[in-house]
Design a protein around this motif. Structure first.
Motif, mmCIF file in Angstrom:
data_model
loop_
_atom_site.group_PDB
_atom_site.id
_atom_site.type_symbol
_atom_site.label_atom_id
_atom_site.label_comp_id
_atom_site.label_asym_id
_atom_site.label_seq_id
_atom_site.Cartn_x
_atom_site.Cartn_y
_atom_site.Cartn_z
ATOM 1 N N THR A 64 0.831 -1.199 0.000
ATOM 2 C CA THR A 64 0.000 0.000 0.000
ATOM 3 C C THR A 64 0.870 1.254 0.000
ATOM 4 O OG1 THR A 64 -1.746 -1.183 1.189
ATOM 5 C CG2 THR A 64 -1.830 1.217 1.235
ATOM 6 N N THR A 65 1.983 1.220 0.723
ATOM 7 C CA THR A 65 2.905 2.357 0.750
ATOM 8 C C THR A 65 3.454 2.642 -0.646
ATOM 9 O OG1 THR A 65 3.521 1.819 3.022
ATOM 10 C CG2 THR A 65 5.021 3.235 1.794
ATOM 11 N N PHE A 66 3.795 1.595 -1.368
ATOM 12 C CA PHE A 66 4.288 1.739 -2.737
ATOM 13 C C PHE A 66 3.243 2.425 -3.607
ATOM 14 C CE2 PHE A 66 4.702 -0.171 -7.039
ATOM 15 C CZ PHE A 66 5.929 0.391 -7.384
ATOM 16 N N PHE A 229 15.883 8.005 2.243
ATOM 17 C CA PHE A 229 14.791 8.002 1.259
ATOM 18 C C PHE A 229 13.598 7.193 1.770
ATOM 19 C CE2 PHE A 229 12.543 6.071 -2.278
ATOM 20 C CZ PHE A 229 12.354 7.135 -3.152
ATOM 21 N N LEU A 230 13.910 6.093 2.460
ATOM 22 C CA LEU A 230 12.859 5.176 2.887
ATOM 23 C C LEU A 230 12.171 5.591 4.182
ATOM 24 C CD1 LEU A 230 14.737 1.837 2.136
ATOM 25 C CD2 LEU A 230 12.764 2.730 0.881
ATOM 26 N N TYR A 236 4.931 5.836 6.929
ATOM 27 C CA TYR A 236 3.579 5.570 6.420
ATOM 28 C C TYR A 236 3.209 4.099 6.576
ATOM 29 C CZ TYR A 236 -0.350 5.592 3.080
ATOM 30 O OH TYR A 236 -1.582 5.464 2.487
ATOM 31 N N ALA A 237 4.210 3.216 6.454
ATOM 32 C CA ALA A 237 3.938 1.782 6.388
ATOM 33 C C ALA A 237 3.709 1.142 7.750
ATOM 34 C CB ALA A 237 5.089 1.065 5.680
ATOM 35 N N ASN A 383 -3.530 10.221 4.626
ATOM 36 C CA ASN A 383 -2.264 9.887 5.296
ATOM 37 C C ASN A 383 -2.423 9.732 6.808
ATOM 38 O OD1 ASN A 383 -0.941 9.929 2.849
ATOM 39 N ND2 ASN A 383 -0.181 12.008 3.095
ATOM 40 N N LYS A 384 -3.622 9.359 7.252
ATOM 41 C CA LYS A 384 -3.871 9.140 8.677
ATOM 42 C C LYS A 384 -4.031 7.647 8.942
ATOM 43 C CE LYS A 384 -6.020 13.673 9.278
ATOM 44 N NZ LYS A 384 -7.236 14.440 9.651
ATOM 45 N N THR A 385 -3.030 6.897 8.478
ATOM 46 C CA THR A 385 -3.134 5.442 8.582
ATOM 47 C C THR A 385 -3.140 4.950 10.031
ATOM 48 O OG1 THR A 385 -0.730 5.355 8.266
ATOM 49 C CG2 THR A 385 -2.103 4.982 6.337
ATOM 50 N N TYR A 386 -2.712 5.828 10.960
ATOM 51 C CA TYR A 386 -2.724 5.398 12.357
ATOM 52 C C TYR A 386 -4.149 5.145 12.852
ATOM 53 C CZ TYR A 386 -3.364 10.500 12.724
ATOM 54 O OH TYR A 386 -3.787 11.798 12.561
#
Length: 498
Positions: A64-66, A229-230, A236-237, A383-386
């Motif tokens: 999903t992050t990708f 970079f990661l 996010y992941a 971007n509120k995956t928490y």
């Protein structure tokens, strides 16, 4: 409308690998339940329950992050692909090696007899191979190469099914004196003492074949590891990984907790592993719902990210949820009302049939899981995956608590009820939170009434049995037809507007 046609067409293509492949795999259930006693099949069910957890750990939300970072403006998809796959390659090598080296003590921790050590080693290799295919498959989905995705997935599934048939059906038949021409070959490759081990061995070969078929996606790969970079990707992941682990608690923990919390002799004359085998086999009958959900997810995830910036995306998402839910409701009614006839086709030993009562409950549970996947688009786009982590963790706590209370009282029926309560609660929480952060005009009341009506028809069919084969089928067909007619009469005028 072209947007919906595109989503529907891609869902159909992904469904070829998902539905056809799962059906092929599901056709192995009659073979397993015929060849192996419930206690033997219980070992398979238990090990694959742990596999579900470990799959999340091995990929830790990077698919999903990708998708998310590849759809950002100015994203260098080639560089992103190399860096994400490099990180996954490194972590997969370490996790796989650790599991192989610690196979015996790990089995001891999960209460599986140590003589199954080689099964655990094969499971570790399966997990590693599957993790390495995750990002190449995600790349195919991102590039809308649905046909190639489906073809490779299906090839792996066919190989798995073919090897299962060879080792579990053909080889035992040959050892009993049939097909003498192939007896020398079978004698060299077949070990009758392997038993359920051939299920894992076939899976291992199929996973290796799948990785080989992705050679074009791997050919141009360059190892690039840049933690700077990661870092935002990992940020996010990791909530997605925690959310995935919580999801696996909700999906598979019941098969782990059942043998631990089931009172001795709860089912007279049956061991706890037998109960796990029965529940695991009957759980497979809910596959008809999960097939649709999986095919939809493959197509919908990149679709939602691509549509997230469109002005009319909320209306689009609402319409998608509506028709997804109604289609799943039809599956729920049709399968639940006919499960007494479907069950014996797949569960060959009578000991398995006593668990059929859990199937309607699990079908409805999986329906709410599909609704939750639809609703979860809001925290992925914002971007509120928490929030997904919080919802999943809440569901996990509810799952553990309800299983603790219900397993001693109801056995595996309690597991099914806990699963339904968990997924229903997660869907409601996700909907309520989404209204605050990413408002979408979902027809919640309307869909709730449809699901209530569907549940009422299923309950009516189960609690008002009709004697006689023809009379029972007419009764169940009438109830199913009544639901379909109601859907047609009520929803048809709105279809043209949609």
């Amino acid at each position: 409308m072209s947007i919906f046609k595109k989503l529907a067409s891609q869902t159909a293509v992904y469904g070829v690998s998902s539905i056809v492949g799962r059906v092929l795999t599901y056709l192995l259930v009659p073979i397993y339940t015929s060849a192996f006693a419930a206690a033997e099949y219980g070992v398979v069910t238990a090990l694959y329950a742990y596999v579900s957890f470990l799959n999340v750990v091995f990929t830790y939300g990077m698919e999903t992050t990708f998708f998310r970072f590849a759809n950002q403006p100015g994203a260098n998809r080639r560089e992103l692909y190399d860096r994400v796959l490099s990180l996954l390659l490194l972590s997969t090598a370490g996790l796989t090696a650790g599991m192989v080296l610690l196979a015996r003590p790990l089995l001891g921790l999960v209460d599986i007899p140590p003589e199954h050590e080689r099964y655990a080693e094969w499971v570790a290799l399966i997990l590693g191979l599957d993790a390495l295919t995750a990002i190449p498959f995600a790349r195919l989905r991102l590039e809308n190469q649905a046909r190639k995705f489906a073809g490779i997935k299906l090839a792996g599934i066919v190989a798995n099914v073919g090897l299962n048939l060879f080792f579990i059906v053909l080889c035992p038949a040959v050892t009993r004196g049939q097909l003498p021409a192939v007896q020398p070959l079978v004698a060299r490759v077949y070990d009758p003492t392997m038993g359920v081990g051939y299920i894992f061995l076939s899976n291992l070969f199929a996973s290796g074949l799948t990785l080989l078929l992705l050679w074009r996606e791997l050919l141009g790969f360059r190892f690039r590891l840049d933690l700077a970079f990661l870092r935002p990707l990992l940020g996010y992941a990791y909530p997605l990984m925690l959310m995935g682990l919580a999801g696996m608690v909700n999906e598979t923990l019941d098969r782990i907790l059942l043998p631990k919390w089931l009172p001795a002799n709860f089912y007279p004359g049956q061991s706890s592993l037998t109960a796990v085998g029965i529940y695991g086999a009957c759980y497979k009958l809910s596959i008809f719902m999960s097939l649709v959900i999986q095919a939809f997810r493959y197509a919908a995830e990149p679709f939602f990210f691509a549509q997230g910036t469109e002005k009319n995306s909320p209306a689009t998402f609402a319409l998608i949820l509506k028709w997804f839910t109604l289609c799943c409701a039809i599956i729920f009614v049709a399968i639940s009302l006919n499960v007494e006839d479907i069950g014996p086709l797949f569960l060959k030993r009578p000991e398995y049939l006593q668990g059929l009562v859990v199937v309607p409950i699990l079908l409805l549970a999986n329906l709410f899981l599909g609704v939750y996947y639809n609703l979860s688009v809001w925290f992925k786009l914002t971007n509120k995956t928490y929030y997904g982590t919080y919802i999943g963790a809440g569901g996990a706590v509810l799952t553990v608590g309800l299983n603790f209370v219900l397993i001693p009282l109801l056995g595996y029926l309690g597991c099914a009820i806990a699963t339904l309560a968990c997924y229903f609660t997660m869907a409601v929480l996700c909907w309520r939170l989404g209204e605050r952060h990413f408002p979408v005009p979902y027809p919640a009341l309307r869909l709730g009434l449809w699901l209530l009506g569907a549940s009422g028809l299923v309950a009516l069919g189960w609690h008002l049995p009709v004697a006689g084969w023809w009379a029972r089928h007419a009764w169940h067909a009438g109830l199913t037809g009544e639901f379909l007619l109601a859907l047609y009469l009520v929803e048809r005028p709105r279809r043209a507007v949609a």
